[in-house]
Write an enzyme that holds these catalytic residues in place. Structure first.
Site, PDB file in Angstrom:
ATOM      1  N   LYS A  31      36.463  49.055  43.494  1.00  0.00           N
ATOM      2  CA  LYS A  31      35.546  48.107  44.162  1.00  0.00           C
ATOM      3  C   LYS A  31      34.545  47.160  42.872  1.00  0.00           C
ATOM      4  O   LYS A  31      34.893  47.685  41.362  1.00  0.00           O
ATOM      5  CB  LYS A  31      34.662  49.625  43.750  1.00  0.00           C
ATOM      6  CG  LYS A  31      35.319  50.685  45.261  1.00  0.00           C
ATOM      7  CD  LYS A  31      34.601  50.500  46.212  1.00  0.00           C
ATOM      8  CE  LYS A  31      35.666  51.024  47.684  1.00  0.00           C
ATOM      9  NZ  LYS A  31      34.810  49.862  48.726  1.00  0.00           N
TER      10      LYS A  31
ATOM     11  N   GLU B  24      51.908  42.640  33.162  1.00  0.00           N
ATOM     12  CA  GLU B  24      50.830  43.436  33.006  1.00  0.00           C
ATOM     13  C   GLU B  24      50.984  44.911  31.991  1.00  0.00           C
ATOM     14  O   GLU B  24      50.762  45.700  31.334  1.00  0.00           O
ATOM     15  CB  GLU B  24      50.083  44.103  34.395  1.00  0.00           C
ATOM     16  CG  GLU B  24      49.768  42.952  34.890  1.00  0.00           C
ATOM     17  CD  GLU B  24      49.297  42.664  36.796  1.00  0.00           C
ATOM     18  OE1 GLU B  24      48.599  44.387  36.393  1.00  0.00           O
ATOM     19  OE2 GLU B  24      49.481  42.583  37.395  1.00  0.00           O
TER      20      GLU B  24
ATOM     21  N   GLY C  63      48.943  53.563  39.866  1.00  0.00           N
ATOM     22  CA  GLY C  63      48.430  53.599  39.031  1.00  0.00           C
ATOM     23  C   GLY C  63      49.241  53.524  37.954  1.00  0.00           C
ATOM     24  O   GLY C  63      49.529  53.887  36.641  1.00  0.00           O
ATOM     25  N   SER C  64      49.999  52.122  38.290  1.00  0.00           N
ATOM     26  CA  SER C  64      51.606  51.890  37.688  1.00  0.00           C
ATOM     27  C   SER C  64      50.617  51.384  35.800  1.00  0.00           C
ATOM     28  O   SER C  64      51.769  51.695  35.112  1.00  0.00           O
ATOM     29  CB  SER C  64      52.196  51.163  38.032  1.00  0.00           C
ATOM     30  OG  SER C  64      51.423  49.625  38.066  1.00  0.00           O
ATOM     31  N   ASN C  65      49.375  50.481  36.291  1.00  0.00           N
ATOM     32  CA  ASN C  65      48.878  50.562  34.378  1.00  0.00           C
ATOM     33  C   ASN C  65      48.549  51.459  33.924  1.00  0.00           C
ATOM     34  O   ASN C  65      48.749  51.604  32.790  1.00  0.00           O
ATOM     35  CB  ASN C  65      48.165  49.199  34.922  1.00  0.00           C
ATOM     36  CG  ASN C  65      48.695  47.511  34.975  1.00  0.00           C
ATOM     37  OD1 ASN C  65      48.998  47.343  34.177  1.00  0.00           O
ATOM     38  ND2 ASN C  65      48.653  47.268  35.829  1.00  0.00           N
TER      39      ASN C  65
ATOM     40  N   ASP D 253      35.605  38.774  37.778  1.00  0.00           N
ATOM     41  CA  ASP D 253      36.941  37.828  36.807  1.00  0.00           C
ATOM     42  C   ASP D 253      36.310  36.899  35.757  1.00  0.00           C
ATOM     43  O   ASP D 253      36.974  36.275  36.233  1.00  0.00           O
ATOM     44  CB  ASP D 253      38.033  37.223  37.911  1.00  0.00           C
ATOM     45  CG  ASP D 253      38.595  38.365  38.961  1.00  0.00           C
ATOM     46  OD1 ASP D 253      38.643  39.354  38.255  1.00  0.00           O
ATOM     47  OD2 ASP D 253      38.878  38.152  40.473  1.00  0.00           O
TER      48      ASP D 253
ATOM     49  N   HIS E  29      44.241  41.247  35.438  1.00  0.00           N
ATOM     50  CA  HIS E  29      43.888  40.564  36.796  1.00  0.00           C
ATOM     51  C   HIS E  29      45.471  40.117  36.735  1.00  0.00           C
ATOM     52  O   HIS E  29      45.447  39.688  35.403  1.00  0.00           O
ATOM     53  CB  HIS E  29      42.583  39.616  36.358  1.00  0.00           C
ATOM     54  CG  HIS E  29      42.906  38.239  37.762  1.00  0.00           C
ATOM     55  ND1 HIS E  29      42.082  39.253  38.850  1.00  0.00           N
ATOM     56  CD2 HIS E  29      43.472  37.172  38.166  1.00  0.00           C
ATOM     57  CE1 HIS E  29      42.169  38.107  39.958  1.00  0.00           C
ATOM     58  NE2 HIS E  29      43.491  37.298  39.600  1.00  0.00           N
TER      59      HIS E  29
ATOM     60  N   ASN F 281      39.143  44.551  32.340  1.00  0.00           N
ATOM     61  CA  ASN F 281      39.912  44.403  33.169  1.00  0.00           C
ATOM     62  C   ASN F 281      41.299  43.657  33.350  1.00  0.00           C
ATOM     63  O   ASN F 281      41.366  43.356  32.161  1.00  0.00           O
ATOM     64  CB  ASN F 281      39.134  44.245  34.605  1.00  0.00           C
ATOM     65  CG  ASN F 281      39.528  43.879  35.773  1.00  0.00           C
ATOM     66  OD1 ASN F 281      40.470  44.921  36.338  1.00  0.00           O
ATOM     67  ND2 ASN F 281      39.345  42.870  36.147  1.00  0.00           N
TER      68      ASN F 281
HETATM   69  C1  GRF Z   1      47.288  45.353  39.266  1.00  0.00           C
HETATM   70  O1  GRF Z   1      48.258  43.925  39.605  1.00  0.00           O
HETATM   71  C2  GRF Z   1      46.134  44.937  38.405  1.00  0.00           C
HETATM   72  O2  GRF Z   1      46.302  43.456  37.999  1.00  0.00           O
HETATM   73  C3  GRF Z   1      45.406  44.801  39.704  1.00  0.00           C
HETATM   74  O3  GRF Z   1      45.401  45.632  40.574  1.00  0.00           O
HETATM   75  C4  GRF Z   1      46.901  46.105  40.297  1.00  0.00           C
HETATM   76  C5  GRF Z   1      46.530  47.600  39.815  1.00  0.00           C
HETATM   77  O4  GRF Z   1      48.270  48.101  39.823  1.00  0.00           O
HETATM   78  N1  GRF Z   1      43.504  44.621  39.170  1.00  0.00           N
HETATM   79  P1  GRF Z   1      48.698  49.755  39.690  1.00  0.00           P
HETATM   80  O5  GRF Z   1      47.463  50.955  40.541  1.00  0.00           O
HETATM   81  O6  GRF Z   1      47.827  49.682  37.909  1.00  0.00           O
HETATM   82  O7  GRF Z   1      50.281  49.981  39.847  1.00  0.00           O
END
Ligand code: GRF
Length: 201
Positions: free
Chosen positions: A92, A180, A12-14, A151, A110, A108
């Protein structure tokens, strides 16, 4: 305020970067109304709970049919007032009926420059290995709209990183992830502002 639901399977870093952007006023037109994970142990659920955000474990495995699973997903999304779905490391496939219901309202991220290095099987380290094997000089991250193909939907925003000669999949993954974390909040702001203008001119 646009209500975001975030779907993820891992650390969940994003998602954390999105929360930081909201808290820091860089994504002030949105609020996270719900986090859903297919994985009960996912870090993203723990992060959501500690931020006081509703966090649900919803997995196909809990339901006898794909129909029932899809229904549960749609009920959860709708009951929290979801207007935009953000996939943040969701491993998923989003059920087709959810894609139809939220057409044009699912994003999304990527970890490569789509349309290159995307599609089924292109996730995690596989992406960075393929980029290095192809001797690309540049990689990056892409935020795109989700449609019925992996994608594939239209691109909202991309940002590049340089691939250095001694790059490994691990070092490239770390570089791309850093990008990201800045790119996703920017892309969401961009997209959310456009949605708000369209619906509330
Ligand atoms: C990221 O690299 C994203 O591009 C991909 O999955 C990863 C998710 O990382 N779709 P996080 O869980 O947000 O840390």
């Amino acid at each position: 305020m646009l209500q975001l639901a975030v779907l993820g399977s891992g650390r969940g870093s994003n998602f954390q970067a999105i929360l930081n952007a909201i808290d820091g006023g860089r994504l002030s037109s949105t609020r996270v109304c719900l986090v859903i994970s297919n994985n009960s142990d996912a870090g993203i659920l723990a992060l959501a709970r500690s931020a006081g955000i509703p966090a649900l474990h919803v997995s196909q495995k809990q339901f006898p049919t794909e129909e029932a699973f899809t229904d549960a997903m749609i009920v959860a999304l709708q009951s929290h007032g979801t207007e935009l779905i953000v996939l943040a490391g969701y491993m998923k496939r989003v059920p087709p009926r959810v894609v139809r219901e939220y057409r044009g309202r699912i994003l999304n991220i990527h970890p490569a420059l789509l349309p290159k290095f995307g599609g089924q099987g292109m996730y995690g380290h596989h992406v960075h290995e393929a980029v290095i094997a192809a001797r690309e000089r540049v990689s990056g991250a892409t935020v795109h709209v989700v449609d019925d193909e992996y994608d594939h939907g239209s691109i909202v925003l991309q940002r590049t990183v340089e691939v250095s000669p001694d790059e490994t999949p691990g070092t490239l993954a770390a570089k791309v992830l850093e990008v990201e974390h800045a790119l996703y909040p920017d892309a969401i702001r961009h997209y959310a502002d456009r949605m708000l203008q369209l619906h509330h001119p």
